[in-house]
Each structure stands twice: as structure tokens, then as C-alpha cells.
Enzyme design. Structure first.
Site, PDB file in Angstrom:
ATOM      1  CE  LYS A  99     -13.729   9.129 -17.446  1.00  0.00           C
ATOM      2  NZ  LYS A  99     -13.897  10.459 -16.486  1.00  0.00           N
ATOM      3  CE1 TYR A 124     -17.150  12.427 -14.853  1.00  0.00           C
ATOM      4  CE2 TYR A 124     -16.418  12.273 -12.517  1.00  0.00           C
ATOM      5  CZ  TYR A 124     -17.016  11.675 -13.698  1.00  0.00           C
ATOM      6  OH  TYR A 124     -17.163  10.437 -13.802  1.00  0.00           O
ATOM      7  CG  ASP A 149     -10.548  16.850 -13.502  1.00  0.00           C
ATOM      8  OD1 ASP A 149      -9.994  16.519 -14.400  1.00  0.00           O
ATOM      9  OD2 ASP A 149     -11.904  16.447 -13.025  1.00  0.00           O
ATOM     10  NE  ARG A 183      -3.270   0.076   3.176  1.00  0.00           N
ATOM     11  CZ  ARG A 183      -2.298   0.330   4.358  1.00  0.00           C
ATOM     12  NH1 ARG A 183      -1.999   1.650   4.630  1.00  0.00           N
ATOM     13  NH2 ARG A 183      -2.459  -0.661   5.441  1.00  0.00           N
TER      14      ARG A 183
HETATM   15  C1  PLP Z   1     -14.156  10.758 -15.273  1.00  0.00           C
HETATM   16  C2  PLP Z   1     -13.817  11.962 -14.654  1.00  0.00           C
HETATM   17  C3  PLP Z   1     -13.502  12.113 -13.318  1.00  0.00           C
HETATM   18  C4  PLP Z   1     -13.547  10.804 -12.158  1.00  0.00           C
HETATM   19  O1  PLP Z   1     -12.800   9.884 -12.601  1.00  0.00           O
HETATM   20  P1  PLP Z   1     -12.866   8.115 -12.491  1.00  0.00           P
HETATM   21  O2  PLP Z   1     -11.614   7.440 -12.930  1.00  0.00           O
HETATM   22  O3  PLP Z   1     -14.280   7.975 -13.130  1.00  0.00           O
HETATM   23  O4  PLP Z   1     -13.142   7.933 -10.911  1.00  0.00           O
HETATM   24  C5  PLP Z   1     -13.033  13.235 -12.841  1.00  0.00           C
HETATM   25  N1  PLP Z   1     -13.039  14.232 -13.516  1.00  0.00           N
HETATM   26  C6  PLP Z   1     -13.484  14.361 -14.890  1.00  0.00           C
HETATM   27  C7  PLP Z   1     -13.236  15.572 -15.646  1.00  0.00           C
HETATM   28  C8  PLP Z   1     -13.771  12.983 -15.649  1.00  0.00           C
HETATM   29  O5  PLP Z   1     -14.195  12.850 -16.932  1.00  0.00           O
END
Ligand code: PLP
Length: 391
Positions: free
Chosen positions: A206, A109, A181, A57
Site C-alpha cells: 500500500k 482488514y 497494523d 531464503r
Molecule cells: C492490504 C492489507 C493487508 C494485507 O496485505 P497484502 O500485501 O495484501 O497481503 C493487511 N492489512 C491491511 C490494513 C491492508 O490494507
């Protein structure tokens, strides 16, 4: 060989860094690829003698390689990885004290919105949301004095482009931490740390993963103190990625620039084509002239990205008929992968927002968000044209 450590990578271009950072061949075997270290514990010479490698961890070599790689891609010193983007988001908020205030972009998001308003609200973290593309965004930041300014650019699904450099400067003047983000842009297109951000956040699920086969999250920072705090949370809370996930992401970042450049080229052609179509009311794409923050997008982003939002003059019923007739583009949530996907925000990703509120922020029943992949763009355009001809 030592050049392949992140400290010496500054002189290299993005794709060179992506292929090599954090991944020097193993001194023992010379293996060019970083192995998947599937171990949860490490042998210790004497009881209590700590080498820093005690338990999975806290430390894993495959994870460390990924963290160095991602840090280098964002021009940062430290990378901290998580089992999902939401786990990365949580780690940032878990660093805050009770009664702290977060000021976030209104088109944030959905998963982040729910974490802030449902989970962290109960722990007395206060969140407020504002359209940070507005002229008075700076004044609002000064008036509200948040502890954290939470930016996302471009946003989802409106693809609003926020002036990161300008707002980060205002936030710094009041001592707020700036989080960006950067999931939608990816480090290929924009590097928020260079624009004054303190923490860059990614859902590596993504663009960074890019193949719809791994969930993950990452934070990148330059400040040692922030790194210590976030790494402490990573270890203590334990939402860490598996060594196999780290391996997949290391594999993915090698082609990140190739993919994002192709996705951006495709998306621009897609936007141009459908801007001319009679079926569309509005085509939203950061690098297309009609975008409300077009000039800023050209300045802040090296490419327009792979996402195009299109508003059709249509009811949910007509939209459903259109979607049923697609043969190549898949109806699915998520984005950023090699295959093209389409999302209907009103009934899918943004369904939890009440209809009036949704429509007030521009998410009508006729709005579709396309995540354009790396396929031949003519095939994607033909697929959409065919489905349009059926409604
Ligand atoms: C998908 C997404 C998240 C969250 O990520 P996960 O991997 O689904 O937990 C956060 N911010 C943005 C802009 C996203 O597209």
C-alpha cells in the site's frame, strides 16, 4: 559514511532517514543505490564454515538494506520483510502456541480476519473481535486476557481511530503482545512503537510501495527476542520478498513522506468538498471535525491520511451508474498509491461479510472508500462531481 547505518540515524528527520537508512554506498564500487543482489547462494571458503551468508531464503543484501530502512522509519531496531502483508500477519500468528488467544479490533482488514478465523482457527488459535473505540475496551482486554492484542488504526473502511497508547498500556499490564497494523497511516503519520506497541505490521503493497506495482509485508520490532522468533519463522517458512521487490520498495520509501503529505492534503480537501454536497449522507475522514474520534485522530496522527470513506444515499444500482461515469478515479481494490482509486466495500473488499452483519457495522450499499492519490485535487473533485451529475 557510517552515519548512514540505522544506529546513527536518530538525530535525523524522517525524510533524511527514508532516503539514506540501510543504504551506505557500496565500499567496493561506491554505487549510491543498493544493487539488486539476484543470487540464491554464496560461495563458502571451507565446508561448514559459516559467514552467515549461505542461502537466499536466509539472507539477501538488498533485503537487508530494506529491512534496515523500514526499521529506521518506524523508530525500531529490527525489520523483517515478507512477500506480502498477509505473510507478515501469518508470521506473527505462527509464533503463538496452541490455544493462544488473539483479541482484535472488529473492523479489522478482511484478509487478516480470514487468516484468523479460517486458517489459524483450525490450528487452535482463538480469535475474538471487539469494537475497541468503545469506552469499555480496556476492561474487555483485562477480562479476556488475550495473548495478543491486534490493533489497526485507522480501520478499513470505517476509519475508526483506536487509542493505541491507552490500550497498549492495558495490554502490557496483563502481559499481552501488542501488534499494530500501521498500513493505513504509514510511518509518516504515526509510529506505534513510540506509543507502546511491540510489533508494527505493514502491507508494504500500500503506502510504502505506493505505486501499485509490488506486493510485500513487513514487521518492525525493538525487542531482540521477538526479532529472533520472527526472523526464525521468516527463514523457515520462507515467504520472503524477492531482491527485485526489495529494490522497488527501497526506491519507494525515498518519496514516502512527499507522497503521504500530498495524499493527506488532497484527502482533506476532498472530504471538505463532499461534506457540503447534497448527495452524501456521511463523509468519514480522521482529520475532519465530524469524525467520531476527531480529537484522538488529531493527537495520534500527524496527518489525516489518504483514505476518505463516503456514504451516498444510494442503492448499489445508483452507485454502479456513478462508478461507470468516473474518468480519472479507477474502480479497484487496494489503496495507498499515487493514483486515486475507489472501492465499493459491499460488493468488493467486504463482500464475504453477510449483508445484515455488514450493515450493522456501517458498511451500507451506498458506502464508497476513496484512496486519494497525488494528482491535482481539482481534477479529482471535478471527476466525482461529473459522475454525480449523471445519477
Ligand atoms: C492490504 C492489507 C493487508 C494485507 O496485505 P497484502 O500485501 O495484501 O497481503 C493487511 N492489512 C491491511 C490494513 C491492508 O490494507
Amino acid at each position: 559514511m557510517s552515519d548512514l547505518r540505522s544506529a546513527n540515524l536518530a538525530k535525523y528527520g524522517f525524510s533524511t532517514v527514508a532516503v539514506h537508512a540501510g543504504q551506505a554506498p557500496s565500499p567496493k564500487y561506491g554505487s549510491v543505490m543498493t544493487p539488486i543482489y539476484a543470487t540464491t547462494t554464496y560461495a563458502q571458503e571451507y565446508p561448514g564454515e559459516k559467514e552467515g551468508f549461505e542461502y537466499g531464503r536466509s539472507f539477501n543484501p538488498t533485503r537487508e538494506a530494506l529491512e534496515e530502512n523500514l526499521a529506521a522509519l518506524e523508530n525500531g531496531k529490527f525489520g523483517i520483510t515478507f512477500s506480502s502483508g498477509c505473510a507478515a500477519t501469518s508470521a506473527v500468528v505462527q509464533m503463538l502456541k496452541r490455544n493462544a488467544k488473539v483479541l482484535a479490533v472488529d473492523d479489522i482488514y478482511g484478509g487478516t480476519y480470514r487468516l484468523l478465523t479460517e486458517i489459524f482457527e483450525q490450528q487452535e488459535i482463538n480469535s475474538i473481535f471487539y469494537d475497541l473505540t468503545k469506552e469499555d475496551a480496556g476492561e474487555v482486554i483485562k477480562k479476556e486476557k488475550p495473548d495478543v492484542l491486534w490493533l489497526e488504526s485507522p480501520t478499513n473502511p470505517q476509519l475508526k481511530v483506536i487509542d493505541i497508547e491507552k490500550l497498549a498500556k492495558v495490554a502490557k499490564s496483563i502481559g499481552a503482545i501488542v501488534v499494530v497494523d500501521n498500513t493505513f497511516a504509514s510511518p509518516v503519520i504515526q509510529k506505534p512503537l513510540n506509543l507502546g506497541a511491540d510489533i508494527v505490521l505493514h502491507s508494504t503493497t500500500k503506502y510504502i510501495g505506493g505505486h501499485s506495482d509490488v506486493l510485500g509485508g513487513a514487521l518492525v520490532v525493538n525487542d531482540e527476542n521477538l526479532n529472533d522468533k520472527l526472523r526464525y519463522i521468516q527463514k523457515r517458512v520462507g515467504a520472503v520478498p524477492s531482491p527485485f521487490d526489495c529494490y522497488l520498495l527501497l526506491r519507494s520509501t525515498k518519496t514516502l513522506a512527499l507522497r503521504v503529505e500530498r495524499q493527506s492534503q488532497n484527502a482533506l480537501e476532498f472530504a471538505k468538498h463532499f461534506s457540503k454536497s447534497k448527495a452524501t449522507k456521511r463523509v468519514i475522514y480522521p482529520h475532519y471535525e465530524t469524525h467520531p474520534q476527531y480529537q484522538l485522530a488529531k493527537k495520534q496522527m500527524s496527518h489525516g491520511g489518504g483514505i476518505v470513506s463516503v456514504e451516498f444515499d444510494a442503492t448499489t444500482e445508483t452507485v454502479n451508474k456513478f462508478l461507470k461515469n468516473l474518468k480519472l478515479v479507477t474502480l479497484a481494490e487496494s489503496l495507498g498509491a499515487v493514483e486515486s482509486l475507489v472501492d465499493h466495500p459491499a460488493t468488493m473488499t467486504h463482500a464475504s461479510i453477510p449483508k445484515e452483519e455488514r450493515e450493522a457495522v456501517g458498511i451500507s450499499d451506498g458506502l464508497l472508500r476513496f484512496s486519494i492519490g497525488i494528482e491535482d485535487i481539482n481534477d479529482i473533485i471535478s471527476d466525482i462531481d461529473y459522475a454525480l451529475s449523471k445519477v
